[in-house]
Design an enzyme around this catalytic site. Structure first.
Site, mmCIF file in Angstrom:
data_model
loop_
_atom_site.group_PDB
_atom_site.id
_atom_site.type_symbol
_atom_site.label_atom_id
_atom_site.label_comp_id
_atom_site.label_asym_id
_atom_site.label_seq_id
_atom_site.Cartn_x
_atom_site.Cartn_y
_atom_site.Cartn_z
ATOM 1 C CE LYS A 13 -2.493 -0.905 3.644
ATOM 2 N NZ LYS A 13 -1.949 -2.243 3.944
ATOM 3 N NE ARG A 161 10.543 -4.519 10.781
ATOM 4 C CZ ARG A 161 9.735 -3.570 10.325
ATOM 5 N NH1 ARG A 161 10.049 -2.309 10.481
ATOM 6 N NH2 ARG A 161 8.614 -3.884 9.702
#
Length: 217
Positions: A13, A161
């Site tokens: 997005k 992460r």
């Protein structure tokens, strides 16, 4: 044009929003950017949002809505905008409708980026970030470093992460399906939803989106 961009995490997005906003000459209004700007500028809304975030709580809808309203009233958004990350649920979508109605405006389209769930997991769980500079991003399948675990740019260590783990990604998808996906049906009832595949090269997806929006205009 006034557009809302929706799609699951990992649909691209943010990347598509930047390209589409540039092509359409309208501002890209990202919820993340709104929060960062208000907090760094220490606005009243920023201080309020930070007070919730510091306690590990979700920022209430009314604070997010107020930030979005303030941004959409800026001069550069007079002829349109592309919303990314807002509305995040049906309550926010209803509030946006009311905001626009007061200004005698309406949305032109809700662009739904469609991507299979397994592809989302593959995209996010495969990311590796440089410890020296988080802007240096690689991928185990799509953008492999020349040396495994080493950043091509600065030689820093690449790591995954915690919020990119498969387990976390699937939890984020559950939240998306529960909270955000219902806005697609909400907007479908208004005849605003334009769905395109988010698979393929970035330029291909942008082209698809521009074609779909021009047909819908």
């Amino acid at each position: 044009m006034r557009i809302v961009l929706v799609g699951p995490p990992g649909a691209g997005k943010g990347t598509q929003a930047a390209f589409l906003a540039k092509n359409l000459s309208i501002p890209h209004i990202s919820t993340g950017d709104l929060f960062r700007a208000n907090i760094s500028q220490q606005t009243e809304l920023g201080k309020l949002a930070k007070s919730f975030m510091d306690k590990g709580e979700l920022v209430p809808d009314e604070v997010t809505i107020a930030m979005a309203k303030d941004r959409m009233e800026q001069p550069d958004a007079e002829n349109g905008f592309l919303l990314d990350g807002f509305p995040r649920n049906v309550s926010q979508a209803e509030a946006l409708d009311e905001m626009l109605k007061v200004e005698s405006m309406k949305l032109d389209a809700v662009l739904d980026l469609e991507v299979p769930e397994d592809e989302v997991v593959k995209r996010i769980a495969g990311r590796r970030i440089c410890r020296n500079d988080s802007a240096h991003v690689f991928h185990v399948a799509y953008k492999q470093p020349k040396r495994e675990g080493v950043c091509d740019v600065c030689g820093g260590e690449l790591y995954q992460r915690d919020d990119d783990s498969e387990e976390t990604v699937r939890k984020r998808l559950e939240v998306y399906h529960t909270q955000t996906e219902p806005i697609i049906d909400y907007y479908k009832a208004q005849g605003l939803v334009v769905t395109i595949s988010a698979l393929g090269q970035v330029s291909e997806v942008t082209g698809r989106a521009m074609e779909a929006l021009s047909r819908d205009a």
